[in-house]
Write a protein that holds these residues in place. Sequence first.
Motif, PDB file in Angstrom:
ATOM      1  N   SER A 186       0.831  -1.207   0.000  1.00 18.95           N
ATOM      2  CA  SER A 186       0.000   0.000   0.000  1.00 18.95           C
ATOM      3  C   SER A 186       0.867   1.260   0.000  1.00 18.95           C
ATOM      4  N   VAL A 188       2.959   4.008  -1.200  1.00 23.31           N
ATOM      5  CA  VAL A 188       3.158   4.619  -2.515  1.00 23.31           C
ATOM      6  C   VAL A 188       4.623   4.988  -2.737  1.00 23.31           C
ATOM      7  N   THR A 201      -7.785   0.703  -1.928  1.00 19.50           N
ATOM      8  CA  THR A 201      -9.025   1.323  -2.416  1.00 19.50           C
ATOM      9  C   THR A 201      -9.532   2.383  -1.443  1.00 19.50           C
ATOM     10  N   TRP A 206     -13.883   6.981   4.360  1.00 17.38           N
ATOM     11  CA  TRP A 206     -14.677   7.240   3.154  1.00 17.38           C
ATOM     12  C   TRP A 206     -16.162   7.002   3.456  1.00 17.38           C
ATOM     13  N   VAL A 223     -16.651   6.891  -8.963  1.00 14.20           N
ATOM     14  CA  VAL A 223     -15.351   7.493  -9.277  1.00 14.20           C
ATOM     15  C   VAL A 223     -14.279   6.455  -9.607  1.00 14.20           C
ATOM     16  N   MET A 224     -14.456   5.234  -9.138  1.00  7.66           N
ATOM     17  CA  MET A 224     -13.444   4.194  -9.384  1.00  7.66           C
ATOM     18  C   MET A 224     -14.110   2.918  -9.911  1.00  7.66           C
TER      19      MET A 224
ATOM     20  N   LEU B   9      -1.822   3.904  -0.619  1.00  6.60           N
ATOM     21  CA  LEU B   9      -2.442   4.247  -1.895  1.00  6.60           C
ATOM     22  C   LEU B   9      -3.915   4.624  -1.721  1.00  6.60           C
ATOM     23  N   TYR B  10      -4.607   3.962  -0.785  1.00  3.68           N
ATOM     24  CA  TYR B  10      -6.049   4.253  -0.678  1.00  3.68           C
ATOM     25  C   TYR B  10      -6.321   5.693  -0.246  1.00  3.68           C
ATOM     26  N   LEU B  12      -4.848   8.178  -1.545  1.00  2.22           N
ATOM     27  CA  LEU B  12      -4.858   8.896  -2.826  1.00  2.22           C
ATOM     28  C   LEU B  12      -6.091   8.549  -3.644  1.00  2.22           C
ATOM     29  N   THR B  13      -6.539   7.291  -3.596  1.00  2.46           N
ATOM     30  CA  THR B  13      -7.761   6.965  -4.352  1.00  2.46           C
ATOM     31  C   THR B  13      -8.959   7.660  -3.694  1.00  2.46           C
ATOM     32  N   MET B  14      -8.980   7.710  -2.360  1.00  6.10           N
ATOM     33  CA  MET B  14     -10.065   8.449  -1.692  1.00  6.10           C
ATOM     34  C   MET B  14      -9.985   9.945  -2.007  1.00  6.10           C
ATOM     35  N   TYR B  16      -8.808  11.305  -4.632  1.00  8.70           N
ATOM     36  CA  TYR B  16      -9.332  11.472  -5.992  1.00  8.70           C
ATOM     37  C   TYR B  16     -10.869  11.436  -5.980  1.00  8.70           C
ATOM     38  N   GLY B  17     -11.417  10.492  -5.219  1.00  6.02           N
ATOM     39  CA  GLY B  17     -12.869  10.398  -5.115  1.00  6.02           C
ATOM     40  C   GLY B  17     -13.496  11.683  -4.575  1.00  6.02           C
ATOM     41  N   TYR B  68       5.281   9.889 -11.243  1.00 12.39           N
ATOM     42  CA  TYR B  68       5.087   8.496 -10.820  1.00 12.39           C
ATOM     43  C   TYR B  68       3.604   8.156 -10.754  1.00 12.39           C
ATOM     44  N   LEU B  72       0.453   5.081 -12.745  1.00 12.00           N
ATOM     45  CA  LEU B  72      -0.261   3.988 -12.064  1.00 12.00           C
ATOM     46  C   LEU B  72      -1.516   3.601 -12.836  1.00 12.00           C
ATOM     47  N   THR B  74      -5.073   0.776 -13.015  1.00 12.14           N
ATOM     48  CA  THR B  74      -5.958  -0.150 -12.299  1.00 12.14           C
ATOM     49  C   THR B  74      -5.670  -1.560 -12.798  1.00 12.14           C
ATOM     50  N   ASN B  76      -7.333  -3.518 -14.602  1.00 10.10           N
ATOM     51  CA  ASN B  76      -7.617  -3.788 -16.015  1.00 10.10           C
ATOM     52  C   ASN B  76      -6.917  -2.812 -16.972  1.00 10.10           C
ATOM     53  N   GLU B  78      -6.491   0.494 -16.953  1.00 13.07           N
ATOM     54  CA  GLU B  78      -6.873   1.895 -17.119  1.00 13.07           C
ATOM     55  C   GLU B  78      -6.009   2.787 -16.220  1.00 13.07           C
ATOM     56  N   LEU B  80      -5.085   5.210 -13.402  1.00  9.58           N
ATOM     57  CA  LEU B  80      -5.746   5.332 -12.103  1.00  9.58           C
ATOM     58  C   LEU B  80      -6.167   6.774 -11.821  1.00  9.58           C
ATOM     59  N   PHE B  81      -5.281   7.716 -12.065  1.00 12.52           N
ATOM     60  CA  PHE B  81      -5.557   9.118 -11.735  1.00 12.52           C
ATOM     61  C   PHE B  81      -5.488   9.980 -12.996  1.00 12.52           C
TER      62      PHE B  81
END
Lengths: 477, 477
Positions: A186, A188, A201, A206, A223-224, B9-10, B12-14, B16-17, B68, B72, B74, B76, B78, B80-81
């Motif tokens: 996890s 980064v 995720t 969240w 969003v994801m 990482l989560y 950053l995904t949050m 982004y959300g 960097y 990144l 996903t 599949n 795509e 990520l950001f």
Amino acid sequence: MVSPLLTDLYQLTMAYGYWRLNMHNQEAVFHLIFRNNPFRGNYAVACGLDTVIDFLQNWHFSAEDIQYLSKLKTGNGEILFPRDFLDYLGQLRFTCDIDAIAEGTIVFPQEPLIRITGPLLQAQLLESTLLNIVNFQTLIATKASRVCEAAKGEPVLEFGMRRAQGPDGALAASRAAYIGGCSATSNVLAGKEFDIPVRGTHAHSWVTAFADEETAFAAYAKVMPHNCVLLVDTYDTLLGVRHAIEVGKKLREQGAELLGIRLDSGDLAKLSIEARAILDEAGFQQTKIMASNTLDEYVIQDLKQQGACISVWGVGTHLATAYDCPALDGVYKLSALRDQDGSWNYKLKLSEQAIKISNPGILQVRRFFSDDAHVMDVLYDTQLGVPEVPEMHRVDAPTTRAKLPDYDASIDLLLPVFRQGELVIERESIHKMRKRALDEVKQFLKNYPKEVYPVGLETHLYELKQKLINELTTAKR
Amino acid sequence: MVSPLLTDLYQLTMAYGYWRLNMHNQEAVFHLIFRNNPFRGNYAVACGLDTVIDFLQNWHFSAEDIQYLSKLKTGNGEILFPRDFLDYLGQLRFTCDIDAIAEGTIVFPQEPLIRITGPLLQAQLLESTLLNIVNFQTLIATKASRVCEAAKGEPVLEFGMRRAQGPDGALAASRAAYIGGCSATSNVLAGKEFDIPVRGTHAHSWVTAFADEETAFAAYAKVMPHNCVLLVDTYDTLLGVRHAIEVGKKLREQGAELLGIRLDSGDLAKLSIEARAILDEAGFQQTKIMASNTLDEYVIQDLKQQGACISVWGVGTHLATAYDCPALDGVYKLSALRDQDGSWNYKLKLSEQAIKISNPGILQVRRFFSDDAHVMDVLYDTQLGVPEVPEMHRVDAPTTRAKLPDYDASIDLLLPVFRQGELVIERESIHKMRKRALDEVKQFLKNYPKEVYPVGLETHLYELKQKLINELTTAKR
């Protein structure tokens, strides 16, 4: 980048002593070994060499370092290090030879992971830093290997940063955990620095940031859509699973899939079995169940025995801190010093405990195989060599002499890394180190699931050691 | 300097959300708390804030970081950001309010060590890094405090680098150990970076580098006459003591003194008593006996009970890794989010375990004293305030309401550190933090040598929490 000041003060006071006595350029041999397998296991995974290479390639005392050292005083207020010594330190460059075992190799107590040959002063100054780097990374690579073995090939994600021992405790742990077999981290920064896959995720926050769980899940899927693993235990786990399924159905309408759900509390065996049934019944057989919450190799084994329906394992604190054994007992011992006449003078340190008596010589480790299976490891002195038909005295039963069984291949584990301060080995990719660890551990555990692996001193080395012990014991009477 | 990529990482995904949903600037409140006192003790020592300040003052994503993140993908394949989000991250600067408890303050489970108020996205991104820094340093300061208590005021030197968890695991441990009460460290870099006294003399390798122990000791005394502490156990401990005495006699002829001897193996109680007798008889009553070898608070207590003649304690692995409890269980929870109408929406996370249900609100900790003695700590919501005669529900016995006993003083522990990203507090010296810890722990242990100290939620906050729990539990049915 690690500073050469990351060392114990006594290394510097000894360095000053050697310099004052004009012993600083005497050629010395040190070995870095550990004494016990961590975690009551029967092996360790060598790790940390690449970090050591970075450290050594940049090893020099900056003007600022020298300035700091010039201000140090003894207890009675005298200057600790005189100016001419500090001038010497300031111009010093790394010129040692380094031989080391490749990262990801399986290793055992008493085996030198690194051999340092070079000017006594330099080799002494490296002790604390090399131990710091190699002890920790070897510890964590070994822990990761054990956790991955328990997961039986299912992906293990390293999640330990928040409770790791400081920023580098997290960064180095992520690196070592990947080499030991983890699939991703996890962390980064570790992903960026070491080319490790990163995963993650969302967290409980969240979910609590929205009015309710359904809204939070729907928002995350929006969003994801292609990275949708939902954490279902913020309020009520099984209700969370149903909310995730509703979101999964909407994702399908858009051509996406609910990749997984994550359980982070409660009875993970029971909840995962119930969640699996709910998911399957709703047509989400492909949605994976991931679990986290103070997992380690023992909990994973236990969950598997209980039939838990978990196929991705998030392992944090217990991996990144090696919770049940948070330090490897590596040491760094002088084993040979060249006399003024050019001959080697072999050295050892005595102890009441046999395991703490160091090994003399300029050592190499030869690993013997039969049909790709590990047979035994023999430590030998490079000057004494190895006879055609070697015999050895096992480390764990030194008084009996063991003959080598049949073998069809052997390799010497210590490889040349630096010669006179110049790097002479090609840097390896972290993925290659990881593959080495996975392959070798798998092969090893076939024949040694729990047994102690035979490691010993080649007979001539053993006899030399006994002779030195006798001389020292007699001398002191 | 710690990078903002040192995060999970989560986060950053949050982030982004939140950004995609235009929630990123919604004002949020998070608290960093721990749930259990480490080491089965009854207190902890807050530590790590100064490192957090350094991190926050330099918090921004570099072009290299963004580069960097842009790569990144996903599962599949795509991206990520998306670019516009990364552009947003690249220009982001820290603008939160931070309130925190001063380093060296004694703290207890459930008390916010740090309160973060600011844009949801920023506050979320800080979680993992703040936990990493504060969990570890608080853990080690607490361990050091316990070890120093066991040593009853005798100097404890921190020697843990070689088995610490990576370079920063050593550096941060040295800092925290000093704040917790240690007198010095062997870690030279920590000395330079944090203004901590450094100590050390020589290792076994010094002795083995010479023909025999007498020569090695004489050589050390020659080069370090005013910093002469001799390690006597390389070959035979008591013989080593006699060799040290011979050197001590020669030092006296030059007007210097043998400062000490160090024992590093064997039965430290027995050997120290015998060594003391030999030293005293030879007229070296002032020569101190220092001991090392896997010491911790329990071994020190035990040695003292056995009458060991040791007055300086070198503590390494067990201190720097907090060996018997290598992680503090700190968490970081969202507790309030401001609605679009400007009103606060209080938040909590449920759990089957009461201790894991987070506290809602914008919290402060008030500590009450009577005659300088600790009376109790009350967590209160800054909007609800504290009544003149506060009542509270203890964290460890929440169903009973406790009245505050008599008190003559109180302080609020959380102090403003940042306002809108600007540092508003004067940086403290590490020596002041250490003094605070030593003074407060001493005072605290007078009245609470082992007992649980009363910490609770102020009644109005407690009732608000129950109301929210009921609402959430009812809502999900």
